[in-house]
Design a protein around this motif. Structure first.
Motif, short mmCIF file in Angstrom:
data_model
loop_
_atom_site.label_atom_id
_atom_site.label_comp_id
_atom_site.label_asym_id
_atom_site.label_seq_id
_atom_site.Cartn_x
_atom_site.Cartn_y
_atom_site.Cartn_z
N HIS A 148 0.82 -1.21 0.00
CA HIS A 148 0.00 0.00 0.00
C HIS A 148 0.86 1.27 0.00
O HIS A 148 1.63 1.50 0.92
CB HIS A 148 -0.93 -0.04 1.22
CG HIS A 148 -1.86 1.12 1.32
ND1 HIS A 148 -3.23 0.99 1.34
CD2 HIS A 148 -1.61 2.45 1.40
CE1 HIS A 148 -3.77 2.19 1.44
NE2 HIS A 148 -2.81 3.09 1.47
N HIS B 225 -0.67 -5.49 3.05
CA HIS B 225 -1.85 -6.18 3.60
C HIS B 225 -2.45 -7.06 2.52
O HIS B 225 -2.19 -6.88 1.33
CB HIS B 225 -2.87 -5.19 4.15
CG HIS B 225 -3.46 -4.24 3.14
ND1 HIS B 225 -4.48 -4.59 2.28
CD2 HIS B 225 -3.18 -2.94 2.86
CE1 HIS B 225 -4.80 -3.54 1.53
NE2 HIS B 225 -4.02 -2.52 1.85
N HIS C 263 -5.04 -8.37 -0.10
CA HIS C 263 -5.99 -7.65 -0.97
C HIS C 263 -7.00 -8.61 -1.56
O HIS C 263 -7.69 -8.30 -2.52
CB HIS C 263 -5.24 -6.90 -2.07
CG HIS C 263 -5.89 -5.61 -2.47
ND1 HIS C 263 -7.07 -5.53 -3.16
CD2 HIS C 263 -5.53 -4.33 -2.24
CE1 HIS C 263 -7.39 -4.27 -3.37
NE2 HIS C 263 -6.46 -3.51 -2.80
N HIS D 200 -8.51 5.47 -1.81
CA HIS D 200 -7.12 5.06 -2.09
C HIS D 200 -6.93 4.78 -3.58
O HIS D 200 -7.72 4.06 -4.18
CB HIS D 200 -6.80 3.80 -1.28
CG HIS D 200 -5.46 3.18 -1.58
ND1 HIS D 200 -4.29 3.92 -1.63
CD2 HIS D 200 -5.09 1.90 -1.83
CE1 HIS D 200 -3.27 3.10 -1.91
NE2 HIS D 200 -3.73 1.87 -2.03
N HIS E 62 -4.22 3.22 -6.31
CA HIS E 62 -3.03 2.38 -6.42
C HIS E 62 -2.03 2.95 -7.43
O HIS E 62 -2.42 3.64 -8.37
CB HIS E 62 -3.43 0.98 -6.89
CG HIS E 62 -4.09 0.12 -5.86
ND1 HIS E 62 -3.91 -1.24 -5.79
CD2 HIS E 62 -4.93 0.42 -4.83
CE1 HIS E 62 -4.62 -1.74 -4.79
NE2 HIS E 62 -5.26 -0.75 -4.19
N HIS F 290 -10.32 2.85 -4.73
CA HIS F 290 -11.41 2.31 -3.91
C HIS F 290 -11.43 2.93 -2.54
O HIS F 290 -10.46 3.55 -2.10
CB HIS F 290 -11.29 0.78 -3.80
CG HIS F 290 -10.06 0.30 -3.08
ND1 HIS F 290 -9.98 0.23 -1.71
CD2 HIS F 290 -8.86 -0.16 -3.55
CE1 HIS F 290 -8.79 -0.26 -1.37
NE2 HIS F 290 -8.08 -0.49 -2.47
N HIS G 223 -11.11 2.65 1.35
CA HIS G 223 -10.34 1.74 2.21
C HIS G 223 -11.11 1.33 3.46
O HIS G 223 -10.57 0.65 4.33
CB HIS G 223 -8.99 2.35 2.56
CG HIS G 223 -7.88 1.35 2.52
ND1 HIS G 223 -7.66 0.44 3.54
CD2 HIS G 223 -6.93 1.07 1.59
CE1 HIS G 223 -6.62 -0.34 3.23
NE2 HIS G 223 -6.16 0.04 2.04
CU1 C2O Z 1 -4.49 -0.68 1.01
CU2 C2O Z 1 -6.36 -1.44 -2.54
O1 C2O Z 1 -5.47 -1.15 -0.68
#
Ligand code: C2O
Ligand code: CU
Length: 477
Positions: free
Chosen positions: A98, A138, A140, A411, A413, A459, A461
């Protein structure tokens, strides 16, 4: 600990200072190969941890290695790391890094960037650490179950030139819903949680132990890295008489500043690096409180000062500003703008800070899996067609609009972005982030250069919101 002299720039485990034995995690055999790739191993498996401490039964969890949080992955900016993930759970999994700007195939999103790691098999992640900072890893896959079961850990990328501190601490905050016999309640993804605030628990921990008191010494300077790994709980932390300064948000350096209203706000997935000078008195005790939810303020932990005479008479002069990372600077004048609207959920009675109000359903709810939307679409899984196509190398401003009665930490990515405006007004620090907390009916403008090719998730979180449909895919090509 030294009486005076230069500040130490290396980290010290808290246990060395004799505080409650809350060692973050055991460093796992960092082995250097000829190519200087630092290798780590994460075995996802079930285990038991003394979450509530002596006098309580151990709590059954899922963990990386032997405990929760997973082992600290720590390396230096510019290094390459390789992480072998072994799945010894009874369901598929993946691991997401993350906040790190990794190549798309290493991003750990099942069905979108890789096939899920089957039961009994392995997957090897490998990437370069482009930016220093405080990150987390973490699960997913089945995130709204696997994360609250314990599948998370800290990932710290040290600056090439560290800033001097006496101690460098990491606190992973998490929130557990425990039954009377100290076991994790199995009511994952129920309708109430999914359609409202998410899975808020009843037990908040630091590094998966009851927080209690943290031994400090008058005069020390501590860099405190706080990571929110809760699946739904938001925090608003205050530090009594201390005046912490925020030096990084979501791992990214920010102009050092005191937090607004002296509250450090952290939604799930978010991090803050604080510089705290221990200006209290020897022998004193100072409460760290969380007061995010109106009327539900509580004491998270104490700083308990030893009787030792202060390490120094006044805070060090050493600079606390972190060196900048490597993100390309977006050009707001040339940026293409898009609006991304977040919708759905119940009208809240428990919507959070200051929310009053009535119950009732928003229109268009289709039950589980279709409760939350992005631009009107409720996702049913991460493998989906992108709703936005971005040109690689170009600047973008996304206006993220929260049309719901709930908070959402959104969040993205593969990228960090600057938060340039809220409700149309410029932000003071134009902070870089990878997760932005958006209040009910608020909008946040984020700016970034789409420089990392691939299909990237965006998305909420709050993991039940994500699972309930609040996720989408942005393509950079
Ligand atoms: Cu910390 Cu798509 O997540
Ligand atoms: Cu949400």
């Amino acid at each position: 600990m030294q009486q005076s002299g230069p500040l130490l720039s290396r980290r010290h485990f808290l246990t060395a200072a004799g505080a409650a034995a809350v060692t973050v995690a055991l460093p796992i055999h960092p082995a250097r190969t000829a190519q200087a790739i630092r290798e780590f191993r994460l075995m996802a498996q079930s285990g038991r941890i003394p979450l509530l401490g002596p006098g309580y039964s151990e709590t059954a969890v899922w963990c990386y290695g032997d405990g929760v949080p997973g082992p600290e992955i720590r390396a230096r900016q510019g290094e390459r790391i390789r992480i072998v993930v072994q799945n010894r759970l009874e369901q598929t999994t993946t691991v997401h890094w993350h906040g790190l700007r990794v190549p798309n195939a290493m991003d750990g999103v099942p069905h979108l960037t890789q096939p899920p790691i089957k039961v009994g098999s392995d997957f090897t992640y490998e990437f370069e650490l482009r930016d220093a900072g405080t990150y987390l890893y973490h699960s997913h896959d089945h995130g709204n179950v696997q994360v609250p079961m314990g599948l998370f850990g800290p990932l710290i990328v040290e600056e090439a030139e560290a800033i001097p501190v006496d101690r460098d601490l990491t606190w992973m905050l998490s929130d557990w819903r425990l039954t009377r016999d100290a076991q994790i309640s199995s009511d994952f993804g129920n309708f109430m949680d999914m359609s409202m605030a998410g899975r808020i628990g009843n037990t908040v921990t630091i590094n998966a132990r009851m927080p209690g008191s943290w031994s400090v010494r008058a005069g020390e300077r501590i860099r405190l890295r706080i990571i929110n790994t809760a699946s739904a709980r938001l925090f608003a932390l205050s530090f009594d008489d201390h005046r912490p300064r925020v030096i990084a948000l979501d791992g990214q350096p920010v102009e050092p500043h005191e937090p607004e209203q002296r509250l450090v706000i952290l939604g799930p997935g978010m991090r803050a690096d604080l510089m705290i000078d221990m200006t209290g008195d020897p022998g004193g005790s100072y409460a760290i409180r969380d007061s995010f939810y109106t009327g539900q303020s509580y004491k998270l932990a104490d700083f308990t000062y030893s009787e030792d005479k202060p390490l120094r008479s006044r805070p060090p002069e050493a600079a606390i500003k972190l060196p900048t990372n490597t993100m390309p600077e977006p050009d707001p004048d040339k940026a293409e703008r898009h609006t991304v609207a977040f919708g759905g959920g119940m009208m809240g009675m428990m919507g959070g800070r200051g929310m009053g109000g009535m119950g009732g359903m928003m229109g268009g709810m289709r039950g589980r899996g279709g409760m939350w939307t992005i631009n009107g679409v409720a996702a049913t899984g991460p493998a989906m067609e992108p709703f936005l196509m971005l040109d690689r190398g170009r600047s973008y401003i996304l206006s993220l609009r929260n049309d719901t009665a709930w908070f959402h930490p959104i969040h993205l990515h593969g990228h960090s972005f600057r938060v340039i405006a809220r409700n149309g007004a410029s932000t003071r620090n134009r902070e870089w982030r990878d997760t932005v907390l958006i209040a009910p009916r608020e909008s946040a403008d984020i700016a970034f250069v789409a420089d990392n090719p691939g299909d990237w998730m965006i998305h909420c979180h709050i993991l039940d919101h994500q699972e309930g449909g609040m996720m989408g895919v942005i393509r950079v090509a």
